[in-house]
Write a protein that holds these residues in place. Structure first.
Motif, PDB file in Angstrom:
ATOM      1  N   VAL A 196      94.434  45.234  17.958  1.00 42.01           N
ATOM      2  CA  VAL A 196      93.504  45.517  19.059  1.00 42.01           C
ATOM      3  C   VAL A 196      92.748  46.815  18.793  1.00 42.01           C
ATOM      4  N   GLY A 197      91.483  46.844  19.179  1.00 43.29           N
ATOM      5  CA  GLY A 197      90.680  48.060  19.097  1.00 43.29           C
ATOM      6  C   GLY A 197      89.758  48.154  20.297  1.00 43.29           C
ATOM      7  N   VAL A 198      89.010  49.238  20.388  1.00 43.03           N
ATOM      8  CA  VAL A 198      88.006  49.371  21.453  1.00 43.03           C
ATOM      9  C   VAL A 198      86.629  49.483  20.802  1.00 43.03           C
ATOM     10  N   ALA A 199      85.596  49.114  21.567  1.00 39.15           N
ATOM     11  CA  ALA A 199      84.232  49.136  21.019  1.00 39.15           C
ATOM     12  C   ALA A 199      83.612  50.508  21.202  1.00 39.15           C
ATOM     13  N   SER A 200      82.855  50.933  20.201  1.00 40.88           N
ATOM     14  CA  SER A 200      82.104  52.181  20.350  1.00 40.88           C
ATOM     15  C   SER A 200      80.638  51.923  20.676  1.00 40.88           C
ATOM     16  N   SER A 201      80.026  50.960  19.980  1.00 37.69           N
ATOM     17  CA  SER A 201      78.592  50.729  20.200  1.00 37.69           C
ATOM     18  C   SER A 201      78.194  49.317  19.766  1.00 37.69           C
ATOM     19  N   ILE A 202      77.011  48.914  20.196  1.00 41.05           N
ATOM     20  CA  ILE A 202      76.424  47.621  19.795  1.00 41.05           C
ATOM     21  C   ILE A 202      75.077  47.907  19.145  1.00 41.05           C
ATOM     22  N   LEU A 203      74.792  47.232  18.051  1.00 43.75           N
ATOM     23  CA  LEU A 203      73.505  47.389  17.378  1.00 43.75           C
ATOM     24  C   LEU A 203      72.349  47.012  18.308  1.00 43.75           C
ATOM     25  N   ALA A 204      71.192  47.657  18.110  1.00 44.99           N
ATOM     26  CA  ALA A 204      69.966  47.188  18.760  1.00 44.99           C
ATOM     27  C   ALA A 204      69.667  45.801  18.191  1.00 44.99           C
ATOM     28  N   HIS A 205      69.283  44.857  19.043  1.00 50.98           N
ATOM     29  CA  HIS A 205      69.053  43.511  18.523  1.00 50.98           C
ATOM     30  C   HIS A 205      68.083  42.722  19.383  1.00 50.98           C
ATOM     31  N   GLY A 206      67.452  41.744  18.754  1.00 53.81           N
ATOM     32  CA  GLY A 206      66.517  40.911  19.498  1.00 53.81           C
ATOM     33  C   GLY A 206      66.251  39.598  18.795  1.00 53.81           C
ATOM     34  N   ARG A 207      65.492  38.753  19.497  1.00 53.24           N
ATOM     35  CA  ARG A 207      65.114  37.445  18.963  1.00 53.24           C
ATOM     36  C   ARG A 207      63.606  37.275  19.070  1.00 53.24           C
ATOM     37  N   TRP A 208      63.014  36.773  17.994  1.00 52.52           N
ATOM     38  CA  TRP A 208      61.573  36.542  17.961  1.00 52.52           C
ATOM     39  C   TRP A 208      61.312  35.108  17.525  1.00 52.52           C
ATOM     40  N   ARG A 209      60.314  34.490  18.173  1.00 55.60           N
ATOM     41  CA  ARG A 209      59.925  33.125  17.816  1.00 55.60           C
ATOM     42  C   ARG A 209      58.578  33.165  17.101  1.00 55.60           C
ATOM     43  N   LEU A 331      96.151  52.947  25.179  1.00 59.08           N
ATOM     44  CA  LEU A 331      96.644  51.851  24.335  1.00 59.08           C
ATOM     45  C   LEU A 331      97.312  52.367  23.065  1.00 59.08           C
ATOM     46  N   GLY A 332      97.624  53.655  23.057  1.00 61.07           N
ATOM     47  CA  GLY A 332      98.404  54.197  21.946  1.00 61.07           C
ATOM     48  C   GLY A 332      97.568  54.612  20.752  1.00 61.07           C
ATOM     49  N   GLY A 333      96.317  54.969  21.009  1.00 60.94           N
ATOM     50  CA  GLY A 333      95.486  55.485  19.922  1.00 60.94           C
ATOM     51  C   GLY A 333      94.856  54.401  19.066  1.00 60.94           C
ATOM     52  N   VAL A 334      94.466  53.287  19.694  1.00 58.87           N
ATOM     53  CA  VAL A 334      93.830  52.207  18.919  1.00 58.87           C
ATOM     54  C   VAL A 334      92.443  52.666  18.439  1.00 58.87           C
ATOM     55  N   PRO A 335      91.966  52.104  17.328  1.00 57.20           N
ATOM     56  CA  PRO A 335      90.689  52.555  16.771  1.00 57.20           C
ATOM     57  C   PRO A 335      89.483  52.097  17.599  1.00 57.20           C
ATOM     58  N   ALA A 336      88.405  52.855  17.471  1.00 56.54           N
ATOM     59  CA  ALA A 336      87.134  52.460  18.082  1.00 56.54           C
ATOM     60  C   ALA A 336      86.202  52.011  16.972  1.00 56.54           C
ATOM     61  N   LEU A 337      85.495  50.913  17.191  1.00 49.41           N
ATOM     62  CA  LEU A 337      84.606  50.412  16.144  1.00 49.41           C
ATOM     63  C   LEU A 337      83.313  49.880  16.740  1.00 49.41           C
ATOM     64  N   PRO A 338      82.219  49.990  15.961  1.00 43.27           N
ATOM     65  CA  PRO A 338      80.939  49.442  16.421  1.00 43.27           C
ATOM     66  C   PRO A 338      80.898  47.939  16.166  1.00 43.27           C
ATOM     67  N   THR A 339      79.983  47.258  16.799  1.00 40.30           N
ATOM     68  CA  THR A 339      79.843  45.828  16.552  1.00 40.30           C
ATOM     69  C   THR A 339      78.383  45.441  16.402  1.00 40.30           C
TER      70      THR A 339
END
Ligand SMILES: [Zn+2]
Length: 394
Positions: A196-209, A331-339
């Motif tokens: 288990v980990g926690v989230a730090s950030s989410i990339l900027a993202h989008g969809r284009w047609r 949660l006992g020092g679980v890591p934080a990671l971006p997604t």
């Protein structure tokens, strides 16, 4: 009930015999069945269930808000998606409620399990539709007019599901009740080496047609020099995406629709959808600008037209750092990671303190039938979510 036990209960719902995996889309028959299943599970637990004006379902433990601790995720999938993306967060929330009940925990703050509608945008093209509508990140009229691949509008789909599309739109009342939101989700890369980990950030993202237009014609009778074939700039766009996404940026073409779509027919039109993501807003926009320039050039070289529409966009999300650090410690020092993946939590983060828990994905495969999480890791996720809810709602 364990998370894997609950997932097993819906293992047959929306199984896609053609693509493999699951195809579960907003307001389709399958998603409606899953929603009914969720409501039944919530009622079984004595939670009070309500559906908000945008079709999101809330199951309350205690009197609805304010300052409520909210958890949950979504039940829809991408076309041919995995069993965990979305449903794991929903079943883990139910299982965490069971854990807390079994140990006699009495929450001081209300707790609710939420199911957001059409998170993947697999049917109507816009991801996180339920949370976007709730926060006003998408205009209600624009949303009602979205159409699926059969030309059915969101408004008609909602009506067909027995609900009222006129109520769509910003829901300040629902937002005002949220003290914080914690979404548990299967990790979608290979970023976690512990359960288990926690989230730090989410990339900027989008969809284009990209809609390329040319001249539909006969594949045999039309000389190569006489063609205005929109498939040619469409192919260039695929290669441009690969070329432009450097230094951690991602650009993907996962969907191309030629019209009319016959083996011996030069198409008159080709629609191509681009998904682009990068660490920040400026990089994402410059990657997309480069791809657009290459697509325009390729279209003009073939004597074709091109129309480009942005279908959705979300800037980089940095999750609430106080909440993130608090949960990591609890949660006992679980890591934080971006997604690199988008989530309803990313939409809500602009309005309320928001965090995410990730459950390890051993292969890093997601949005595909092979998506997986070990049962032990799923139960570690439930335990972490129960600890989180207990900590926050005590
Ligand atoms: Zn998801």
């Amino acid at each position: 009930m364990t998370a894997t036990g609950l997932l097993a209960a819906i293992a047959d719902v929306g199984a896609d015999r053609t693509r493999g995996g699951y195809s579960r889309h907003g307001f389709d028959r399958v998603e409606l069945e899953l929603r009914e299943w969720f409501v039944a599970e919530a009622v079984k637990r004595g939670l009070s269930v309500e559906t908000d004006r945008n079709g999101n379902i809330w199951a309350w433990w205690g009197n609805p808000g304010p300052d409520a601790v909210i958890t949950g995720s979504h039940l829809d999938s991408v076309p041919g998606g995995g069993a965990f993306d979305g449903p794991l967060g929903v079943v883990s929330a139910l299982a965490a409620v069971d854990v807390l009940r079994a140990k006699g925990f009495v929450p001081r703050r209300p707790i609710a399990v939420v199911v957001f509608v059409e998170e993947e945008g697999g049917r109507f093209g816009v991801p996180c539709l339920g949370s976007r509508l709730m926060t006003g990140a998408i205009d209600a009229d624009k949303a009602r007019a979205l159409v699926d691949s059969d030309g059915v509008s969101l408004a008609d789909a909602i009506t067909a599901a027995g609900a009222d599309p006129s109520t769509l739109g910003p829901d300040e009342e629902a937002l005002a009740r949220i003290g914080c939101f914690v979404e548990l989700h299967v990790e979608q890369g290979r970023g976690l080496t512990v359960a288990v980990g926690v989230a730090s950030s989410i990339l900027a993202h989008g969809r284009w047609r990209f809609t390329f237009t040319g001249e539909g014609n006969h594949a045999g009778a039309t000389l190569m020099g006489d063609r205005r074939d929109p498939m040619v700039p469409a192919a260039s766009l695929v290669l441009a995406a690969r070329k432009a996404a450097v230094g951690g940026a991602r650009a993907t073409v996962g969907r191309i629709v030629p019209i009319p779509g016959g083996t011996n027919v030069i198409p008159s039109q080709v629609d191509v959808w681009l998904d682009a993501r990068a660490a920040d807003d400026a990089t994402t926009k410059s990657v997309v600008a480069e791809i657009q320039a290459m697509a325009r050039l390729a279209a003009s070289e073939e004597g074709c037209g091109v129309r480009i529409t942005q279908e959705s966009y979300g800037d980089t999300v940095v999750f609430d750092e106080v909440l993130r650090d608090d949960l990591s410690t609890v949660l006992g020092g679980v890591p934080a990671l971006p997604t690199g993946a988008g989530h309803d939590a990313g939409i809500l983060a602009s309005r309320v303190p928001t965090a995410m828990l990730f459950v390890r994905n051993p292969t890093g495969v997601s949005h595909a039938p092979e998506e997986y999480a070990e049962p032990d890791d799923c139960e570690a996720g439930v335990a972490a979510l129960a600890t989180t809810l207990e900590h926050l709602a005590a």
